[in-house]
Design a protein around this motif. Sequence first.
Motif, PDB file in Angstrom:
ATOM      1  N   PHE A  98      51.429  20.020 -16.215  1.00 32.51           N
ATOM      2  CA  PHE A  98      51.009  20.926 -15.156  1.00 32.51           C
ATOM      3  C   PHE A  98      52.259  21.506 -14.514  1.00 32.51           C
ATOM      4  CE2 PHE A  98      47.836  17.591 -15.524  1.00 32.51           C
ATOM      5  CZ  PHE A  98      46.662  18.325 -15.663  1.00 32.51           C
ATOM      6  N   GLN A 100      53.483  24.203 -11.579  1.00 37.29           N
ATOM      7  CA  GLN A 100      53.182  25.089 -10.466  1.00 37.29           C
ATOM      8  C   GLN A 100      54.477  25.802 -10.122  1.00 37.29           C
ATOM      9  OE1 GLN A 100      51.786  23.114  -6.962  1.00 37.29           O
ATOM     10  NE2 GLN A 100      51.148  24.998  -5.986  1.00 37.29           N
ATOM     11  N   THR A 111      49.708  28.324 -11.244  1.00 35.33           N
ATOM     12  CA  THR A 111      49.630  26.993 -11.819  1.00 35.33           C
ATOM     13  C   THR A 111      49.146  27.134 -13.249  1.00 35.33           C
ATOM     14  OG1 THR A 111      49.098  26.024  -9.677  1.00 35.33           O
ATOM     15  CG2 THR A 111      48.606  24.695 -11.618  1.00 35.33           C
TER      16      THR A 111
END
Length: 120
Positions: A98, A100, A111
């Motif tokens: 992930f 961001q 994101t």
Amino acid sequence: MNIDFPFHFNNLGLTATTDDDDHIRDMIEQLLFTNPGERVNRPDFGSGLLQLVFAPNSPELAATLQFTMQAALQRWLVDLIDVQALEVISEDSKLQVFVQYLVKRSGEQRTETFIQNSGL
């Protein structure tokens, strides 16, 4: 306009293009999934994620990848993005990444999620 990744042709038979936001996402994907040594004249470009595809999946592996990916993103894409958060989660037989980030040109926060199977 930017050339879309992966390279393909649009419905008119021309090289497909994409907008700036998608192009930045494409560059992050290329950086994450390129092994160091693959690029001519850029032997240290990449994150090493694919080198660990068949390594035993573990929290230690995820932590190592998080560190190397953060360094790679800061080195190669610092002119385009500010990484706000990066998390690598080791779950069963896959790694989830992930990211961001803030797009410097527009100030937009984005994101993205990338998934890689890490073993068989």
